[in-house]
Design an enzyme around this catalytic site. Structure first.
Site, mmCIF file in Angstrom:
data_model
loop_
_atom_site.group_PDB
_atom_site.id
_atom_site.type_symbol
_atom_site.label_atom_id
_atom_site.label_comp_id
_atom_site.label_asym_id
_atom_site.label_seq_id
_atom_site.Cartn_x
_atom_site.Cartn_y
_atom_site.Cartn_z
ATOM 1 N N SER A 149 43.720 -81.681 31.757
ATOM 2 C CA SER A 149 44.108 -80.443 31.081
ATOM 3 C C SER A 149 45.600 -80.457 30.837
ATOM 4 O O SER A 149 46.352 -81.134 31.547
ATOM 5 C CB SER A 149 43.740 -79.237 31.960
ATOM 6 O OG SER A 149 44.317 -78.047 31.462
ATOM 7 N N TYR A 201 43.581 -74.287 39.989
ATOM 8 C CA TYR A 201 43.107 -75.079 38.854
ATOM 9 C C TYR A 201 44.170 -76.082 38.421
ATOM 10 O O TYR A 201 43.888 -77.267 38.237
ATOM 11 C CB TYR A 201 42.764 -74.139 37.694
ATOM 12 C CG TYR A 201 42.266 -74.837 36.444
ATOM 13 C CD1 TYR A 201 40.950 -75.234 36.337
ATOM 14 C CD2 TYR A 201 43.122 -75.073 35.371
ATOM 15 C CE1 TYR A 201 40.483 -75.872 35.183
ATOM 16 C CE2 TYR A 201 42.676 -75.707 34.217
ATOM 17 C CZ TYR A 201 41.349 -76.094 34.132
ATOM 18 O OH TYR A 201 40.896 -76.726 32.998
#
Length: 688
Positions: free
Chosen positions: A565, A578
């Site tokens: 990501s 995350y």
């Protein structure tokens, strides 16, 4: 013994409709003919589109295709007068291959399917309807040492015998002569090959075909000895189910790597009772060495299989070492076989690796350029086992000789077929395992890799979603579904084993499984932290570790791709667990690239941003949480992400899938340790 034709074949007088119905009915039962094997025909009169005069034509199944799924577009249509006139210019058996190109000058009307080598058989024999099939029972009589006498004993004068001749124009002439000399016969047994039956109507032809097949089955059952393959060898019997499948999963990558020496292969594993029994018997080595006989069989199975001569439960290290020795022996023997029979005009050797590998106690591994080819090769070898059983039960198995096999395997007409085949897709022959592939990014990646030719294992915690994606891709020859919790090492190993059993191994792994919980630091619990790190950091580690073991066993290199990501390098609010887990994944890419490069395994990453559409993560709360952080309606979150990028474009799942293909499709063969941003341009996430 007679058999009733199917109602579908009796239901119409239209020759094409009745031919299609008969073909589909016969092809639906593998006792009648193997997949894509055999051909059927009908003769009739139709108006010439130019003169209006009634013209005799032949409709015959074209080259390729399968009787069970034959449609009118799969038929070749030829003028019967022109086809039969070829007998006047036939140059003799030494030049009979020239007649195949002459069939093109006999075609009637619009372009049709390409006429097959068996067209002469259907055109020259005086019968309105003809079936040429490859039933196991018929080939068993055809390959028995005293097949002609057994045919007489089984059928009397109702079925005649035609000695072995390679398919072609002369065989058509031979059968036509036998038909004329035996007016009461309903068909023939073709030595070493199969059967041909005929009839005045489509229904009669189908009934005659089934009569020959079922009568031969009954004859073999009534007259055959009980153990035609000899006694069972102690220690070579089938292993218990779980032990057998575990051993197969361990051996599949090793064998696949061996048989891919000349060209990458996809594998298929089969442990049917007929295979396990054959592999346990005393006559295994003798019969396997004789090879298959029917041309349709050995064109797919090669001249003979490779056979392990150890019990299936021998120590794994010993089995692997012996397989490597046997593989080298097989290659030398095949090269000798090629040199023994090849002439100056023979096509080049296509590869010396086996297509069939038999492992006592475990089963059969079959190989091909794609899954369908690998599966069909295995099914054909089961046909060959059935043929050997039948022949040995009533006589001795006596297939066509090796020189004849070579003439067919390296036949210029077969070579021309291969040249006409379309170029393989970029990822043909590769096996991909995609985690989290039940929705969103993972689904798009699985679908893209399959479109590019890869076999795909769709892994997801949600079994229903995984199954739906696999079915949408095209079923078990293209994709299989596995239920996988990536936080569980045993479940991960099971998923990789499933890939090995389904397709022979693993070449490409995409670590895509993920989830997210958007909370501030003070609100993030230990459970929140552990869950996200278990799924993404630990899960990627477990998947990569299991896949790397398989790739190393294959010795064929491979690719591991992490869907990380932009948050791996970009610090945003309410995202500590995350973002940290994604940073862990990002560094795993670098660490594994450094370690696995020696094995030819490349490790790369993709860094997307805010993929909202189709995302399981966003649909399960992450979307509403992030929308609240940014103060926008959840329905507008995708557009919000787009407007903060340099390109002002929303990132979609297919954009991420395109990046995975770019990394693994062959153009970046010298790239490893790379992260590709797929974020439409987020300056703060530029890699440094």
């Amino acid at each position: 013994m007679t058999a009733s034709p199917s109602s579908s074949a009796r239901s119409t007088d239209d020759p094409v409709s009745s031919l299609i119905a008969r073909s589909n009915a016969l092809g639906a039962d593998r006792r009648n003919t193997n997949f894509a094997g055999g051909n059927t025909s009908a003769k009739g009169r139709i108006p010439d589109p130019v003169t209006g005069e009634l013209t005799d034509v032949l409709w015959v199944k074209g080259s390729g295709g399968h009787l069970g799924t034959l449609v009118p577009e799969g038929l070749a249509v030829l003028r019967l007068d022109r086809l039969r006139a070829l007998t006047r210019v036939y140059p003799g058996v030494e030049r009979e291959d020239e007649m195949v190109s002459a069939f093109d000058y006999c075609l009637h009307g619009r372009p049709s399917a390409a006429p097959s080598i068996d067209t002469a058989m259907h055109g020259l024999v005086e019968a309105a309807h003809i079936d040429h099939l490859h039933p196991d029972s018929g080939i068993a009589l055809a390959t028995a040492a005293d097949g002609e006498a057994l045919t007489k004993q089984c059928f009397g004068d109702r079925v005649a015998w035609v000695g072995w001749r390679r398919p072609g124009f002369q065989l058509g002439l031979d059968i036509a002569a036998v038909r004329e000399a035996n007016p009461t016969a309903i068909g023939v047994i073709l030595g070493g090959h199969g059967i041909t039956a005929w009839g005045d109507t489509s229904a009669e032809c189908e009934a005659n075909s089934l009569e020959i097949i079922r009568t031969a089955e009954s004859f073999l059952a009534e007259h055959g000895r009980s153990e035609p393959f000899g006694p069972q060898v102690p220690g070579f019997e089938a292993l218990p189910d779980r032990e057998r499948w575990d051993r197969a999963a361990a051996l599949a990558p090793v064998i696949r790597g061996l048989v891919s020496t000349d060209a990458r292969q996809v594998g298929h594993y089969m442990d049917a009772p007929a295979v396990l029994d054959f592999c346990s018997r005393a006559e295994l080595s003798r019969l396997a060495a004789l090879g298959t006989s029917c041309p349709d069989h050995f064109l797919r199975t090669k001249v003979r299989p490779m056979v392990l001569d150890l019990p299936g439960n021998a120590p794994l290290e010993a089995v692997v070492a012996r397989l490597r020795e046997l593989h080298q022996d097989y290659r030398r023997a095949y090269e000798d076989y090629y040199r023994r029979y090849a002439g100056a005009d023979s096509p080049p050797m296509r590869g010396a690796d086996p297509a069939i590998v038999l492992v006592p106690g475990v089963g059969m591994f079959s190989y091909g350029a794609d899954k369908l080819t690998a599966r069909v090769a295995g099914e054909f070898y089961v046909n060959a086992i059935n043929v050997m059983r039948g022949a040995e039960a009533v006589s001795a198995y006596d297939p066509i000789d090796e020189a004849e096999k070579f003439r067919i395997e390296y036949w210029e007409l077969e070579e021309a077929k291969l040249r006409r085949a379309p170029a393989p897709a970029p990822m043909a022959g590769r096996v991909a395992l995609v985690t989290g592939a039940g929705s969103g990014i993972g689904k798009a990646i699985a679908e893209r890799l399959a479109r590019e030719g890869a076999c795909v294992v769709v892994a997801d915690l949600d079994a229903d979603s995984a199954s739906a994606v696999a079915a949408g891709i095209g079923g078990p020859d293209a994709a299989v579904a596995v239920t996988a919790d990536v936080t569980d090492a045993a479940a991960v190993q099971s998923a990789v084993d499933a890939a090995s059993l389904a397709f022979g191994g693993v070449d490409l792994v995409v670590n895509n499984a993920g989830l997210s919980i958007s909370k501030s630091l003070v609100d993030t619990t230990e459970q929140d932290w552990d869950l996200q790190h278990d799924v993404m950091a630990k899960g990627s580690f477990l998947v990569s570790r299991a896949a790397a073991k398989t790739m190393i066993a294959q010795s064929m290199g491979g690719d591991i791709v992490y869907i990380s990501s932009k948050n791996a390098v970009f610090a945003g609010p309410n995202n500590v667990a995350y973002g940290a887990a994604k940073a862990d994944q990002a560094h795993q890419v670098r660490l594994l690239a450094a370690e696995l490069g020696a094995h030819g395994i490349r490790v790369n990453g993709v860094n997307p941003d805010g993929v909202v559409q189709g995302s399981g993560i966003f649909a399960n709360g992450w979307g509403s949480q992030r929308a609240a952080v940014y103060g926008v309606p959840e329905a507008e979150l995708g557009e919000f992400y787009a407007q903060r990028t340099l390109l002002k474009r929303e990132v979609l799942p297919e954009n991420v899938a395109a990046a995975v293909f770019a990394l693994t499709g062959g153009s970046l063969s010298h790239t490893t340790g790379l992260h590709i941003p797929v974020d439409a341009g987020v300056a703060a996430a530029f890699l440094r």
